[in-house]
Design a protein around this motif. Sequence first.
Motif, PDB file in Angstrom:
ATOM      1  N   GLN A   1       0.848  -1.191   0.000  1.00 55.63           N
ATOM      2  CA  GLN A   1       0.000   0.000   0.000  1.00 55.63           C
ATOM      3  C   GLN A   1       0.885   1.242   0.000  1.00 55.63           C
ATOM      4  O   GLN A   1       1.929   1.276   0.650  1.00 55.63           O
ATOM      5  CB  GLN A   1      -0.913   0.016   1.236  1.00 55.63           C
ATOM      6  N   ASP A   2       0.459   2.231  -0.755  1.00 59.93           N
ATOM      7  CA  ASP A   2       1.225   3.482  -0.850  1.00 59.93           C
ATOM      8  C   ASP A   2       1.008   4.306   0.414  1.00 59.93           C
ATOM      9  O   ASP A   2      -0.007   4.986   0.567  1.00 59.93           O
ATOM     10  CB  ASP A   2       0.770   4.260  -2.091  1.00 59.93           C
TER      11      ASP A   2
ATOM     12  N   PRO B   1       3.347   6.675   3.613  1.00 57.12           N
ATOM     13  CA  PRO B   1       4.649   7.247   3.973  1.00 57.12           C
ATOM     14  C   PRO B   1       5.479   6.247   4.783  1.00 57.12           C
ATOM     15  O   PRO B   1       4.962   5.551   5.659  1.00 57.12           O
ATOM     16  CB  PRO B   1       4.269   8.462   4.825  1.00 57.12           C
TER      17      PRO B   1
ATOM     18  N   ARG C   1       3.236   3.645  -8.469  1.00 56.74           N
ATOM     19  CA  ARG C   1       1.981   3.428  -7.758  1.00 56.74           C
ATOM     20  C   ARG C   1       0.810   3.679  -8.695  1.00 56.74           C
ATOM     21  O   ARG C   1       0.940   4.373  -9.716  1.00 56.74           O
ATOM     22  CB  ARG C   1       1.885   4.347  -6.543  1.00 56.74           C
TER      23      ARG C   1
ATOM     24  N   SER D   1      -2.194   5.110  -7.637  1.00 54.76           N
ATOM     25  CA  SER D   1      -2.584   6.471  -7.247  1.00 54.76           C
ATOM     26  C   SER D   1      -2.295   6.615  -5.766  1.00 54.76           C
ATOM     27  O   SER D   1      -1.995   5.633  -5.078  1.00 54.76           O
ATOM     28  CB  SER D   1      -4.069   6.743  -7.543  1.00 54.76           C
ATOM     29  N   LYS D   2      -2.379   7.828  -5.248  1.00 56.01           N
ATOM     30  CA  LYS D   2      -2.035   8.093  -3.855  1.00 56.01           C
ATOM     31  C   LYS D   2      -2.853   7.216  -2.915  1.00 56.01           C
ATOM     32  O   LYS D   2      -4.080   7.163  -2.995  1.00 56.01           O
ATOM     33  CB  LYS D   2      -2.277   9.570  -3.533  1.00 56.01           C
ATOM     34  N   GLY D   3      -2.132   6.502  -2.030  1.00 57.05           N
ATOM     35  CA  GLY D   3      -2.785   5.670  -1.044  1.00 57.05           C
ATOM     36  C   GLY D   3      -3.221   4.308  -1.526  1.00 57.05           C
ATOM     37  O   GLY D   3      -3.670   3.473  -0.738  1.00 57.05           O
ATOM     38  N   GLU D   4      -3.089   4.041  -2.841  1.00 54.50           N
ATOM     39  CA  GLU D   4      -3.503   2.753  -3.397  1.00 54.50           C
ATOM     40  C   GLU D   4      -2.291   1.814  -3.498  1.00 54.50           C
ATOM     41  O   GLU D   4      -1.284   2.016  -2.847  1.00 54.50           O
ATOM     42  CB  GLU D   4      -4.160   2.967  -4.762  1.00 54.50           C
TER      43      GLU D   4
ATOM     44  N   ALA E   1       1.066   0.094  -4.599  1.00 52.55           N
ATOM     45  CA  ALA E   1       2.338   0.568  -5.132  1.00 52.55           C
ATOM     46  C   ALA E   1       3.262  -0.630  -5.322  1.00 52.55           C
ATOM     47  O   ALA E   1       3.025  -1.714  -4.767  1.00 52.55           O
ATOM     48  CB  ALA E   1       2.977   1.582  -4.190  1.00 52.55           C
TER      49      ALA E   1
END
Length: 222
Positions: free
Chosen positions: A157-158, A160, A184, A186-189, A191
């Motif tokens: 998962q994407d 930090p 990835r 998209s952000k938070g999906e 990766a």
Amino acid sequence: MDQLKYRSVFDIIGPIMIGPSSSHTAGAARIGKVVRSIFGEQPDSVDIYLYESFAKTYRGHGTDIALVGGLLGMEPDDPRLADSLKIAYEEQMDVFFVPKKEKADHPNSVKILLKKGKRTLSVTGISIGGGNIQLSELNGFKISLSMGTPTYIIVHQDLPGMIAKVTGVLSESNINISTMTVTRESKGENAIMIIEVDDPQIGETVARLVTLPHIYSVNYFD
């Protein structure tokens, strides 16, 4: 004059495989399996775009069954390979072959687009002979992976800190990174990290990586 370099006798005599061609069958099966590993699960549908030699002979040389077999997780010598199209149908994995007329950088080239729900993955692979392969594109990013060096493919998962956690495990195992590709959806999906390392020192590294939070799959190739 350039000298050919071989890592082992298998680079000369070729891989153990279901025939008829190491480039069109064994290499194709390896491409399919690596792409499946990067995706992390069996897709619902796959569009397979074939170029040049692959486009002309994919049925006669078994490239179609080899690619699908690899996408189902089979090795090039798996006796089920000949039935891969039937197995894919039974497992409700839709497969579409699209021969292309455009030129490619290599005559044995294939672009595979995988879909499952909202997830998609695009990978371009090349079969360079003797069952050896290269990956040249991942989700639109140009890459250069020979899969002839020790490589970790990690789906996660994407979030930090994920890169730091993974590289921390490798550092603690005294594993040196030579190249690293991160992409990835998209952000938070979902990766993907593709990490090439200097030496095949896996030990318990894969098992440690799998236990990290938010890691979906870890595959290792050497």
